[in-house]
Motif scaffolding. Sequence first.
Motif, mmCIF file in Angstrom:
data_model
loop_
_atom_site.group_PDB
_atom_site.id
_atom_site.type_symbol
_atom_site.label_atom_id
_atom_site.label_comp_id
_atom_site.label_asym_id
_atom_site.label_seq_id
_atom_site.Cartn_x
_atom_site.Cartn_y
_atom_site.Cartn_z
ATOM 1 N N ALA A 1 30.496 39.039 -25.904
ATOM 2 C CA ALA A 1 30.941 37.711 -26.348
ATOM 3 C C ALA A 1 30.343 36.618 -25.466
ATOM 4 O O ALA A 1 29.899 35.576 -25.964
ATOM 5 C CB ALA A 1 32.464 37.638 -26.347
ATOM 6 N N LEU A 2 30.322 36.849 -24.169
ATOM 7 C CA LEU A 2 29.758 35.866 -23.248
ATOM 8 C C LEU A 2 28.249 35.740 -23.432
ATOM 9 O O LEU A 2 27.694 34.646 -23.373
ATOM 10 C CB LEU A 2 30.115 36.224 -21.809
ATOM 11 N N GLY A 3 27.602 36.850 -23.678
ATOM 12 C CA GLY A 3 26.159 36.836 -23.919
ATOM 13 C C GLY A 3 25.782 36.028 -25.149
ATOM 14 O O GLY A 3 24.734 35.381 -25.196
ATOM 15 N N ALA B 1 33.442 30.802 -19.131
ATOM 16 C CA ALA B 1 33.637 32.217 -19.441
ATOM 17 C C ALA B 1 35.119 32.549 -19.555
ATOM 18 O O ALA B 1 35.541 33.245 -20.495
ATOM 19 C CB ALA B 1 32.980 33.078 -18.365
ATOM 20 N N LEU B 2 35.923 32.057 -18.624
ATOM 21 C CA LEU B 2 37.360 32.324 -18.659
ATOM 22 C C LEU B 2 37.977 31.755 -19.926
ATOM 23 O O LEU B 2 38.769 32.419 -20.599
ATOM 24 C CB LEU B 2 38.044 31.742 -17.426
ATOM 25 N N SER B 3 37.610 30.551 -20.282
ATOM 26 C CA SER B 3 38.138 29.912 -21.482
ATOM 27 C C SER B 3 37.810 30.735 -22.724
ATOM 28 O O SER B 3 38.671 30.956 -23.588
ATOM 29 C CB SER B 3 37.556 28.501 -21.607
ATOM 30 N N LEU B 4 36.579 31.218 -22.821
ATOM 31 C CA LEU B 4 36.177 32.002 -23.988
ATOM 32 C C LEU B 4 36.935 33.314 -24.090
ATOM 33 O O LEU B 4 37.503 33.617 -25.137
ATOM 34 C CB LEU B 4 34.677 32.285 -23.975
ATOM 35 N N VAL B 5 36.971 34.099 -23.017
ATOM 36 C CA VAL B 5 37.620 35.407 -23.111
ATOM 37 C C VAL B 5 39.126 35.274 -23.339
ATOM 38 O O VAL B 5 39.722 36.076 -24.054
ATOM 39 C CB VAL B 5 37.306 36.343 -21.920
#
Length: 83
Positions: A20-22, A56-60
């Motif tokens: 997801a981050l990628g 990254a934290l917000s997305l996950v």
Amino acid sequence: MDYYLFTARSITQAQRMAQALGQIGIRTGVQRLPVGLSTQGCSYGVRIETKWYERALSLVQSMGMGPSKIFRYGNQGYSEVTV
């Protein structure tokens, strides 16, 4: 080099976070947690560059993927981050 380590309950969860981050351009690496960071045996983590931490934290979190715990690695070794 400082970085953050998002912990996951399984290799699958770590791989999903990394994927997801990628997709939004954040380079990551999946790794086993160093000894002493997990009390649950073989846990995995996703390594995040410091500059991408908040995004990254917000997305996950918005995707409901965790992380279980977050550690920051710096000159003094690992320290847990309170979210």
